[in-house]
Design a protein around this motif. Structure first.
Motif, PDB file in Angstrom:
ATOM      1  N   LEU A  60      -5.447  -0.327   5.293  1.00 47.10           N
ATOM      2  CA  LEU A  60      -5.613   1.095   5.207  1.00 47.10           C
ATOM      3  C   LEU A  60      -5.845   1.920   6.633  1.00 47.10           C
ATOM      4  O   LEU A  60      -5.461   2.769   7.023  1.00 47.10           O
ATOM      5  CB  LEU A  60      -6.796   1.569   4.315  1.00 47.10           C
ATOM      6  CG  LEU A  60      -6.128   1.463   3.002  1.00 47.10           C
ATOM      7  CD1 LEU A  60      -7.282   1.652   1.959  1.00 47.10           C
ATOM      8  CD2 LEU A  60      -5.096   2.553   2.430  1.00 47.10           C
ATOM      9  N   ARG A  61      -6.764   1.178   7.404  1.00 53.01           N
ATOM     10  CA  ARG A  61      -7.034   1.674   8.742  1.00 53.01           C
ATOM     11  C   ARG A  61      -5.904   1.745   9.578  1.00 53.01           C
ATOM     12  O   ARG A  61      -5.925   2.566  10.334  1.00 53.01           O
ATOM     13  CB  ARG A  61      -8.439   0.898   9.187  1.00 53.01           C
ATOM     14  CG  ARG A  61      -9.098   1.257  10.564  1.00 53.01           C
ATOM     15  CD  ARG A  61     -10.330   0.777  10.640  1.00 53.01           C
ATOM     16  NE  ARG A  61     -10.840   1.209  11.985  1.00 53.01           N
ATOM     17  CZ  ARG A  61     -11.543   2.315  12.268  1.00 53.01           C
ATOM     18  NH1 ARG A  61     -11.766   3.285  11.354  1.00 53.01           N
ATOM     19  NH2 ARG A  61     -12.118   2.532  13.424  1.00 53.01           N
ATOM     20  N   GLU A  62      -5.277   0.526   9.858  1.00 53.45           N
ATOM     21  CA  GLU A  62      -3.777   0.373  10.622  1.00 53.45           C
ATOM     22  C   GLU A  62      -3.037   1.671  10.262  1.00 53.45           C
ATOM     23  O   GLU A  62      -2.543   2.108  11.036  1.00 53.45           O
ATOM     24  CB  GLU A  62      -3.444  -0.782  10.297  1.00 53.45           C
ATOM     25  CG  GLU A  62      -4.040  -1.901  11.153  1.00 53.45           C
ATOM     26  CD  GLU A  62      -3.637  -3.454  11.087  1.00 53.45           C
ATOM     27  OE1 GLU A  62      -2.711  -3.402  10.159  1.00 53.45           O
ATOM     28  OE2 GLU A  62      -4.257  -4.195  11.535  1.00 53.45           O
ATOM     29  N   LEU A  63      -2.941   1.582   8.844  1.00 52.97           N
ATOM     30  CA  LEU A  63      -1.840   2.836   8.309  1.00 52.97           C
ATOM     31  C   LEU A  63      -2.382   4.349   8.735  1.00 52.97           C
ATOM     32  O   LEU A  63      -1.601   5.002   9.029  1.00 52.97           O
ATOM     33  CB  LEU A  63      -1.784   2.808   6.950  1.00 52.97           C
ATOM     34  CG  LEU A  63      -0.765   1.538   6.504  1.00 52.97           C
ATOM     35  CD1 LEU A  63      -1.024   1.224   4.929  1.00 52.97           C
ATOM     36  CD2 LEU A  63       0.633   1.749   6.822  1.00 52.97           C
ATOM     37  N   ASN A  90      -4.896  -2.077  -8.662  1.00 47.78           N
ATOM     38  CA  ASN A  90      -3.572  -1.918  -8.849  1.00 47.78           C
ATOM     39  C   ASN A  90      -2.647  -2.896  -8.042  1.00 47.78           C
ATOM     40  O   ASN A  90      -1.621  -3.526  -8.216  1.00 47.78           O
ATOM     41  CB  ASN A  90      -2.955  -0.483  -8.487  1.00 47.78           C
ATOM     42  CG  ASN A  90      -3.324   0.676  -9.299  1.00 47.78           C
ATOM     43  OD1 ASN A  90      -3.931   0.386 -10.514  1.00 47.78           O
ATOM     44  ND2 ASN A  90      -3.005   1.797  -8.748  1.00 47.78           N
ATOM     45  N   MET A  91      -3.569  -3.287  -6.916  1.00 45.69           N
ATOM     46  CA  MET A  91      -2.669  -4.461  -6.008  1.00 45.69           C
ATOM     47  C   MET A  91      -3.004  -5.929  -6.374  1.00 45.69           C
ATOM     48  O   MET A  91      -2.749  -6.826  -5.655  1.00 45.69           O
ATOM     49  CB  MET A  91      -3.099  -4.072  -4.545  1.00 45.69           C
ATOM     50  CG  MET A  91      -2.367  -2.732  -4.191  1.00 45.69           C
ATOM     51  SD  MET A  91      -2.840  -2.282  -2.541  1.00 45.69           S
ATOM     52  CE  MET A  91      -2.362  -3.747  -1.476  1.00 45.69           C
ATOM     53  N   LEU A 104       8.170   4.738   3.196  1.00 48.04           N
ATOM     54  CA  LEU A 104       8.294   4.697   1.626  1.00 48.04           C
ATOM     55  C   LEU A 104       9.708   4.362   1.595  1.00 48.04           C
ATOM     56  O   LEU A 104      10.302   3.398   0.826  1.00 48.04           O
ATOM     57  CB  LEU A 104       7.758   5.558   0.843  1.00 48.04           C
ATOM     58  CG  LEU A 104       7.814   5.483  -0.765  1.00 48.04           C
ATOM     59  CD1 LEU A 104       7.263   4.070  -0.988  1.00 48.04           C
ATOM     60  CD2 LEU A 104       7.254   6.813  -1.252  1.00 48.04           C
ATOM     61  N   ARG A 105      10.449   5.080   1.947  1.00 38.69           N
ATOM     62  CA  ARG A 105      12.218   5.015   1.724  1.00 38.69           C
ATOM     63  C   ARG A 105      12.613   3.763   2.293  1.00 38.69           C
ATOM     64  O   ARG A 105      13.478   3.103   1.754  1.00 38.69           O
ATOM     65  CB  ARG A 105      12.808   6.358   2.669  1.00 38.69           C
ATOM     66  CG  ARG A 105      12.568   7.464   1.598  1.00 38.69           C
ATOM     67  CD  ARG A 105      13.583   8.819   2.077  1.00 38.69           C
ATOM     68  NE  ARG A 105      13.227   9.312   3.399  1.00 38.69           N
ATOM     69  CZ  ARG A 105      12.182  10.135   3.682  1.00 38.69           C
ATOM     70  NH1 ARG A 105      11.703  10.671   2.663  1.00 38.69           N
ATOM     71  NH2 ARG A 105      12.042  10.463   4.965  1.00 38.69           N
ATOM     72  N   VAL A 161       0.767  -1.203  -0.004  1.00 43.53           N
ATOM     73  CA  VAL A 161      -0.014  -0.130  -0.089  1.00 43.53           C
ATOM     74  C   VAL A 161       0.904   1.308   0.089  1.00 43.53           C
ATOM     75  O   VAL A 161       0.747   2.126  -0.871  1.00 43.53           O
ATOM     76  CB  VAL A 161      -0.999  -0.046   1.130  1.00 43.53           C
ATOM     77  CG1 VAL A 161      -1.655   1.361   1.432  1.00 43.53           C
ATOM     78  CG2 VAL A 161      -2.207  -1.039   1.217  1.00 43.53           C
ATOM     79  N   ILE A 162       1.870   1.022   0.789  1.00 43.88           N
ATOM     80  CA  ILE A 162       2.905   2.551   1.088  1.00 43.88           C
ATOM     81  C   ILE A 162       3.526   2.419  -0.381  1.00 43.88           C
ATOM     82  O   ILE A 162       3.527   3.732  -0.919  1.00 43.88           O
ATOM     83  CB  ILE A 162       3.915   2.081   2.078  1.00 43.88           C
ATOM     84  CG1 ILE A 162       3.272   2.246   3.383  1.00 43.88           C
ATOM     85  CG2 ILE A 162       4.887   3.156   1.995  1.00 43.88           C
ATOM     86  CD1 ILE A 162       2.648   3.273   3.934  1.00 43.88           C
TER      87      ILE A 162
END
Length: 122
Positions: free
Chosen positions: A56-59, A43-44, A89-90, A26-27
């Motif tokens: 998404l909720r956890e993120l 896309n996934m 992301l990095r 997701v990231i």
């Protein structure tokens, strides 16, 4: 209050970010900017809807993504990375480079392990 200099606290802090199966996917998907739920899902590939919702909720809860809901019919919801999410992301990019660099070594280790494991179970 915990002491960030205490080694026990520092080790416990490593457990605060606990990525699930879809977290880094997701990231990475949000790298290019804001995406709607169904766009992410498309896309996934094989991500189940419930898994994506939970991820998404956890993120969002952990501060890696923002969620913006629009009062339209049908409802429109968009997700985007926060500064913290861009830092993650990095890390995901670093992990990908590590995996690419060490792929053959890991495959070799697996082959050796599996061969030894199959002999041990005889």
């Amino acid at each position: 209050m915990s002491d960030p200099q205490d080694p026990a606290t520092a080790d416990a802090d490593l457990l605060v970010v606990r990525p699930g199966k879809w977290t880094l996917v997701v990231i990475v998907q949000l790298r290019e900017g804001t995406k709607r739920f169904n766009e992410l899902r498309r896309n996934m590939g094989g991500v189940p809807q419930k898994s994506l919702s939970v991820t998404l909720r956890e993120l969002e809860r952990d501060g890696f993504v923002t969620r913006k809901a629009y009062a339209t019919i049908p409802p429109r919801v968009e997700y985007d990375l926060t500064d913290l999410g861009r830092e993650l992301l990095r890390l995901a990019d670093d992990f990908k480079r590590f995996a690419q660099r060490n792929r053959h070594a890991v495959e070799q280790a697996r082959r050796l392990f599996d061969a030894a494991d199959s002999r041990a179970s005889l």
